[in-house]
Design a protein around this motif. Structure first.
Motif, PDB file in Angstrom:
ATOM      1  N   GLY A 286       0.803  -1.211   0.000  1.00 43.22           N
ATOM      2  CA  GLY A 286       0.000   0.000   0.000  1.00 43.22           C
ATOM      3  C   GLY A 286       0.843   1.271   0.000  1.00 43.22           C
ATOM      4  N   ARG A 287       0.189   2.383  -0.203  1.00 48.53           N
ATOM      5  CA  ARG A 287       0.804   3.713  -0.158  1.00 48.53           C
ATOM      6  C   ARG A 287       0.227   4.456   1.048  1.00 48.53           C
ATOM      7  NH1 ARG A 287      -0.146   9.032  -2.088  1.00 48.53           N
ATOM      8  NH2 ARG A 287      -2.272   8.439  -2.701  1.00 48.53           N
ATOM      9  N   SER A 288       1.100   5.010   1.875  1.00 44.13           N
ATOM     10  CA  SER A 288       0.660   5.646   3.122  1.00 44.13           C
ATOM     11  C   SER A 288       0.925   7.141   3.074  1.00 44.13           C
ATOM     12  CB  SER A 288       1.389   5.031   4.318  1.00 44.13           C
ATOM     13  OG  SER A 288       2.790   5.199   4.182  1.00 44.13           O
ATOM     14  N   TYR A 289       0.068   7.902   3.769  1.00 43.14           N
ATOM     15  CA  TYR A 289       0.223   9.350   3.883  1.00 43.14           C
ATOM     16  C   TYR A 289      -0.604   9.830   5.077  1.00 43.14           C
ATOM     17  CZ  TYR A 289      -4.060   8.885   1.117  1.00 43.14           C
ATOM     18  OH  TYR A 289      -5.292   8.498   0.654  1.00 43.14           O
ATOM     19  N   PHE A 290      -0.324  11.064   5.542  1.00 47.86           N
ATOM     20  CA  PHE A 290      -1.014  11.633   6.697  1.00 47.86           C
ATOM     21  C   PHE A 290      -1.910  12.791   6.253  1.00 47.86           C
ATOM     22  CE2 PHE A 290       2.052   9.225   9.018  1.00 47.86           C
ATOM     23  CZ  PHE A 290       1.485   9.001  10.267  1.00 47.86           C
ATOM     24  N   ILE A 291      -3.037  12.938   6.959  1.00 51.01           N
ATOM     25  CA  ILE A 291      -4.020  13.977   6.667  1.00 51.01           C
ATOM     26  C   ILE A 291      -4.333  14.733   7.959  1.00 51.01           C
ATOM     27  CG2 ILE A 291      -6.378  14.439   5.876  1.00 51.01           C
ATOM     28  CD1 ILE A 291      -6.232  11.877   4.233  1.00 51.01           C
ATOM     29  N   LYS A 292      -4.404  16.050   7.875  1.00 50.38           N
ATOM     30  CA  LYS A 292      -4.844  16.880   9.009  1.00 50.38           C
ATOM     31  C   LYS A 292      -5.788  17.951   8.480  1.00 50.38           C
ATOM     32  CE  LYS A 292      -3.260  19.447  13.055  1.00 50.38           C
ATOM     33  NZ  LYS A 292      -4.233  20.550  12.954  1.00 50.38           N
ATOM     34  N   ASP A 293      -6.909  18.060   9.168  1.00 56.29           N
ATOM     35  CA  ASP A 293      -7.941  19.038   8.779  1.00 56.29           C
ATOM     36  C   ASP A 293      -8.354  18.861   7.317  1.00 56.29           C
ATOM     37  OD1 ASP A 293      -7.755  20.118  11.338  1.00 56.29           O
ATOM     38  OD2 ASP A 293      -6.205  21.562  10.728  1.00 56.29           O
ATOM     39  N   GLU A 330      -6.111  16.280  15.725  1.00 56.99           N
ATOM     40  CA  GLU A 330      -6.249  14.913  15.209  1.00 56.99           C
ATOM     41  C   GLU A 330      -5.605  14.780  13.830  1.00 56.99           C
ATOM     42  OE1 GLU A 330      -9.932  12.224  15.781  1.00 56.99           O
ATOM     43  OE2 GLU A 330     -10.152  13.068  13.760  1.00 56.99           O
ATOM     44  N   TYR A 331      -4.838  13.693  13.664  1.00 59.27           N
ATOM     45  CA  TYR A 331      -4.207  13.344  12.395  1.00 59.27           C
ATOM     46  C   TYR A 331      -4.735  11.985  11.934  1.00 59.27           C
ATOM     47  CZ  TYR A 331      -0.730  17.028  13.244  1.00 59.27           C
ATOM     48  OH  TYR A 331      -0.102  18.224  13.461  1.00 59.27           O
ATOM     49  N   LEU A 332      -4.836  11.818  10.626  1.00 57.93           N
ATOM     50  CA  LEU A 332      -5.224  10.534  10.045  1.00 57.93           C
ATOM     51  C   LEU A 332      -4.045   9.941   9.299  1.00 57.93           C
ATOM     52  CD1 LEU A 332      -8.765  11.237   8.498  1.00 57.93           C
ATOM     53  CD2 LEU A 332      -8.234  10.149  10.679  1.00 57.93           C
ATOM     54  N   CYS A 333      -3.704   8.724   9.634  1.00 63.30           N
ATOM     55  CA  CYS A 333      -2.730   7.966   8.840  1.00 63.30           C
ATOM     56  C   CYS A 333      -3.532   7.057   7.919  1.00 63.30           C
ATOM     57  CB  CYS A 333      -1.804   7.148   9.726  1.00 63.30           C
ATOM     58  SG  CYS A 333      -0.666   6.094   8.787  1.00 63.30           S
ATOM     59  N   GLN A 334      -3.489   7.300   6.615  1.00 66.50           N
ATOM     60  CA  GLN A 334      -4.296   6.569   5.644  1.00 66.50           C
ATOM     61  C   GLN A 334      -3.377   5.754   4.731  1.00 66.50           C
ATOM     62  OE1 GLN A 334      -7.173   8.970   3.618  1.00 66.50           O
ATOM     63  NE2 GLN A 334      -8.422   7.210   3.098  1.00 66.50           N
ATOM     64  N   VAL A 335      -3.793   4.520   4.489  1.00 69.96           N
ATOM     65  CA  VAL A 335      -3.046   3.603   3.613  1.00 69.96           C
ATOM     66  C   VAL A 335      -4.022   3.031   2.596  1.00 69.96           C
ATOM     67  CG1 VAL A 335      -1.510   1.608   3.493  1.00 69.96           C
ATOM     68  CG2 VAL A 335      -1.562   3.015   5.572  1.00 69.96           C
ATOM     69  N   GLU A 336      -3.626   3.011   1.328  1.00 77.97           N
ATOM     70  CA  GLU A 336      -4.490   2.481   0.276  1.00 77.97           C
ATOM     71  C   GLU A 336      -3.685   1.595  -0.674  1.00 77.97           C
ATOM     72  OE1 GLU A 336      -4.224   6.313  -2.800  1.00 77.97           O
ATOM     73  OE2 GLU A 336      -6.043   5.967  -1.624  1.00 77.97           O
ATOM     74  N   ASN A 337      -4.381   0.615  -1.255  1.00 80.21           N
ATOM     75  CA  ASN A 337      -3.791  -0.217  -2.305  1.00 80.21           C
ATOM     76  C   ASN A 337      -4.873  -0.534  -3.327  1.00 80.21           C
ATOM     77  OD1 ASN A 337      -5.388  -2.149  -1.086  1.00 80.21           O
ATOM     78  ND2 ASN A 337      -3.720  -3.537  -0.562  1.00 80.21           N
ATOM     79  N   ALA A 338      -4.622  -1.486  -4.216  1.00 82.31           N
ATOM     80  CA  ALA A 338      -5.558  -1.785  -5.290  1.00 82.31           C
ATOM     81  C   ALA A 338      -6.854  -2.397  -4.782  1.00 82.31           C
ATOM     82  CB  ALA A 338      -4.903  -2.730  -6.302  1.00 82.31           C
ATOM     83  N   ILE A 339      -6.855  -2.922  -3.563  1.00 81.55           N
ATOM     84  CA  ILE A 339      -8.053  -3.569  -3.020  1.00 81.55           C
ATOM     85  C   ILE A 339      -8.925  -2.582  -2.267  1.00 81.55           C
ATOM     86  CG2 ILE A 339      -8.891  -5.514  -1.660  1.00 81.55           C
ATOM     87  CD1 ILE A 339      -7.222  -6.285  -4.089  1.00 81.55           C
ATOM     88  N   GLY A 340      -8.318  -1.656  -1.549  1.00 80.08           N
ATOM     89  CA  GLY A 340      -9.109  -0.702  -0.770  1.00 80.08           C
ATOM     90  C   GLY A 340      -8.203   0.201   0.050  1.00 80.08           C
TER      91      GLY A 340
END
Length: 507
Positions: A286-293, A330-340
């Motif tokens: 998967g590919r990971s990244y962080f999101i804020k606001d 609050e921060y979100l650590c999000q990971v995605e790949n070809a499945i979801g």
């Protein structure tokens, strides 16, 4: 006696006869001769109505060349099950009586004409052979050869093993299969044995239990497939022999990322650097990244990302430099790949992080417990809650003794000892306070105080467990006083009386 005169006349007569004989013989017609008269006689059509029998009287030599034998297909393939009788064809065109047939298994002769070599091979009238009771060892390249032209027809024979594993009715024995998260598949183990046998399944080396009906049919149902279904499935056909048939199939599962973190709350201090991380597993990667606001954080002097491996997981760490009030939240650590995709939340604040249980020591009913708390600011207070299974309320103790853990900056250790009034299954939790506020409660830690023959408790008493704890019995380091202060005045006397009664029973 012939005289010389007579012999002279005889010679002259012979010469005369020879002269008369030579003109009577045919001679070739010269091209410049014009006195040849054509034969105008009509002999009729000699070929019409001619009787073939009349030609039989005239000897003749016929030179007839027959085309060589050949096969319409030079390469054949046959699939067979163990125990079946298999026919290997040798159907040659233009086969003559002068031809001969040889049968080979790889390079070994197994039949010569109508003579078979081996008790399981039978020669057939059309030059084919019959192989009886086929087994996996018979799988090979067979070919028949027509002599003297040496024309060949190859047949590849594959005899299934004594055991086969099927996935959705496809043979996958000793192969790998890739499934997708949420799929539904059926693994079936089939045996081709003459006697009774029992199908036994295992998964990653452990016996796999199924319903009695599924076990009887050798079926394993994989429903709503996920990561935990990936591994090696093995099937054994237990026929009581020393070498029972067996097979395996390796299952790979593609699934959406599984994201987690041990630090949902991260403590920091203004002007310092904060590190947030999340662990994940994903297939494909998967590919990971962080999101804020609602905005994806980009790499800059303020933010940087670090990828690493940790205990079989991929780990992505967000580094925040020179933290200010705007960086809290609050921060979100999000990971995605070809499945979801999936995510986990991490909260950054100046408050202490959630305490984590370290260890404990039990001596009879005395319990000493230790927790660790991360906080760059000094801790000012901690509260311990404990509860016996079946109780409706928690008992609370204020813990004032805290110290740095192994002199490590930013990590504090909370230690407290309880003398519990009853044996059984207990639950404990802790929260801590620093100069900015309180942390969340730690997850409940469950522990068992075992019964022994020397301890005497009063299980038949009507007093509910929570009332015993509210009386403050056995709480050390000011715990009794703090608990008693929470009781109404009328309850205080009953609590002291019950405490005295239980102490006498124990002694």
């Amino acid at each position: 006696m012939i005289k010389a005169k007579d012999s002279t006349w005889l010679l002259l007569i012979c010469l005369l006869i020879g002269q008369l004989y030579v003109p009577s013989l045919g001679s070739p017609i010269e091209g410049d001769q014009t006195d040849y008269q054509e034969d105008d006689y009509d002999y009729g059509d000699l070929d019409d109505g001619a009787d073939d029998s009349s030609k039989g009287d005239v000897p003749a030599t016929l030179d007839i060349t027959m085309p060589p034998p050949y096969f319409e297909e030079n390469d054949l393939r046959i699939e067979a099950k163990p125990g079946e009788d298999v026919v290997l064809n040798c159907d040659a065109r233009n086969f003559q009586l002068s031809n001969a047939v040889m049968w080979y298994k790889n390079k070994t002769i197994i039949a010569n004409g109508q003579n078979a070599i081996g008790h399981r091979v039978e020669c057939m009238a059309n030059n084919s052979i019959l192989l009886r009771d086929a087994s996996a060892e018979d799988s090979d390249d067979y070919y028949c050869e027509i002599l003297p032209q040496m024309v060949r027809q190859h047949t590849t024979l594959r005899v299934g093993a004594r055991l086969s594993i099927l996935c959705d009715d496809r043979d996958v024995t000793d192969r790998s299969q890739t499934f997708r998260q949420g799929d539904h598949h059926k693994l079936e183990c089939r045996t081709y044995l003459p006697g009774e046998n029992t199908i036994k399944w295992s998964f990653n080396g452990l016996r796999l239990e199924s319903s009695p009906e599924d076990i009887k049919n050798g079926v394993v149902i994989l429903d709503n497939i996920d990561e935990e279904n990936a591994g090696v499935y093995q099937c054994l056909g237990d026929d009581g022999s020393r070498d029972p048939p067996h097979g395996m199939v390796t299952v790979d599962v593609q699934y959406s990322p599984k994201v987690s973190t041990h630090r949902h709350h991260v403590n920091t201090e203004e002007g310092h650097t904060a590190e947030l991380y999340c662990n994940y597993r994903a297939n494909p990667i998967g590919r990971s990244y962080f999101i804020k606001d609602g905005k994806t954080l980009q790499l800059s002097e303020k933010y940087s990302l670090k990828d690493s491996a940790h205990n079989g997981h991929n780990r992505t760490t967000l580094i925040i430099r020179e933290v200010g009030k705007a960086d809290l939240g609050e921060y979100l650590c999000q990971v995605e790949n070809a499945i979801g995709s999936n995510e986990v939340k991490v909260h950054v604040s100046y408050n202490p992080e959630t305490p984590q249980f370290e260890d404990m020591k039990v001596e009879g009913t005395k319990v000493t417990m230790h927790w660790l708390v991360r906080s760059r600011q000094p801790l000012s207070e901690a509260i311990l809650d404990y509860q016996l299974t079946g109780s409706y309320t928690w008992s609370t103790v204020s813990v004032l003794q805290t110290h740095r853990h192994n002199h490590t900056e930013g990590i504090w250790k909370i230690t407290h000892q309880l003398d519990l009034p009853r044996r059984g299954l207990w639950h404990a939790r802790v929260k801590a306070k620093n100069t900015h506020g309180w942390s969340n409660f730690s997850p409940d830690h469950d522990f068992q105080i075992e019964d022994d023959d020397e301890s005497i408790v009063a299980p038949d008493m009507d007093l509910p467990p929570e009332q015993i704890m509210q009386a403050g019995i056995g709480i050390t380091r000011g715990g009794a006083a703090s608990a008693i202060r929470q009781l109404p005045l009328m309850t205080l006397g009953c609590g002291v009386l019950l405490a005295s009664l239980l102490l006498r029973l124990r002694h």
